[in-house]
Design a protein around this motif. Structure first.
Motif, PDB file in Angstrom:
ATOM      1  N   ARG A  61       5.686  32.070  36.308  1.00 54.84           N
ATOM      2  CA  ARG A  61       6.004  32.751  37.617  1.00 54.84           C
ATOM      3  C   ARG A  61       5.310  32.672  38.730  1.00 54.84           C
ATOM      4  O   ARG A  61       5.548  32.366  39.729  1.00 54.84           O
ATOM      5  CB  ARG A  61       6.607  34.046  37.356  1.00 54.84           C
ATOM      6  CG  ARG A  61       6.910  35.191  38.424  1.00 54.84           C
ATOM      7  CD  ARG A  61       8.254  34.317  39.343  1.00 54.84           C
ATOM      8  NE  ARG A  61       8.458  34.879  40.400  1.00 54.84           N
ATOM      9  CZ  ARG A  61       8.138  34.439  41.811  1.00 54.84           C
ATOM     10  NH1 ARG A  61       7.394  33.262  41.446  1.00 54.84           N
ATOM     11  NH2 ARG A  61       8.430  34.992  42.794  1.00 54.84           N
ATOM     12  N   CYS A  90      14.697  33.519  33.665  1.00 50.63           N
ATOM     13  CA  CYS A  90      13.525  34.455  33.267  1.00 50.63           C
ATOM     14  C   CYS A  90      14.205  34.972  31.422  1.00 50.63           C
ATOM     15  O   CYS A  90      15.339  34.469  31.129  1.00 50.63           O
ATOM     16  CB  CYS A  90      13.191  35.366  34.077  1.00 50.63           C
ATOM     17  SG  CYS A  90      14.421  36.747  34.293  1.00 50.63           S
ATOM     18  N   ALA A  99      12.618  35.377  42.104  1.00 49.52           N
ATOM     19  CA  ALA A  99      12.120  34.138  42.300  1.00 49.52           C
ATOM     20  C   ALA A  99      13.010  33.182  43.194  1.00 49.52           C
ATOM     21  O   ALA A  99      12.926  32.303  43.691  1.00 49.52           O
ATOM     22  CB  ALA A  99      11.895  33.532  40.901  1.00 49.52           C
TER      23      ALA A  99
END
Length: 132
Positions: A61, A90, A99
């Protein structure tokens, strides 16, 4: 001038997710078969515990924006265009939402995330490679 009221994470996620369409595991699988880039942002311990999605690009990440910015000097070979469809994954579908919004800010307008994350993918019976 008074300070703004703090926003909780649940409210923030709801507001951010309203700006794009999230996709379900079967949709993500179909998108990957049609050329979308699946990006697994789970940390290593989860990948080792639960396995990997075949063909997914693994990007921690904290490196995501640098690796997926088509104009960036540290981009992954797969980061070919701002028009690339990217599905961020994720573990359970929370961090991936943040994200995806970050990728939108970089101009990756087709970025989205997987509702329910890797756990939903696995529960749907979609392909997973076990780690030895």
């Amino acid at each position: 001038m008074s300070a703004a009221e703090p926003t909780g994470i649940d409210e923030l996620l709801e507001r951010l997710r309203a700006g794009y369409t999230r996709i379900a595991p079967q949709e993500a699988y179909a998108a990957s078969r049609a050329g979308a880039l699946l990006v697994d942002i789970r940390y290593q311990a989860l990948r080792e515990r639960d396995g990997l999605i075949p063909g997914a690009l693994v990007v921690e990440r904290n490196e995501l924006e640098w690796r997926l910015d088509p104009q960036g000097s540290h981009r992954a070979a797969e980061a070919t265009s701002h028009d690339l469809q990217v599905v961020v994954i994720c573990n359970e579908g929370y961090a991936s939402s943040l994200a995806a919004v970050s990728l939108h800010t970089l101009g990756l307008h087709r970025a989205t995330d997987l509702t329910g994350g890797f756990q939903a993918w696995k529960a749907a019976g979609l392909p997973v490679i076990s780690r030895p």
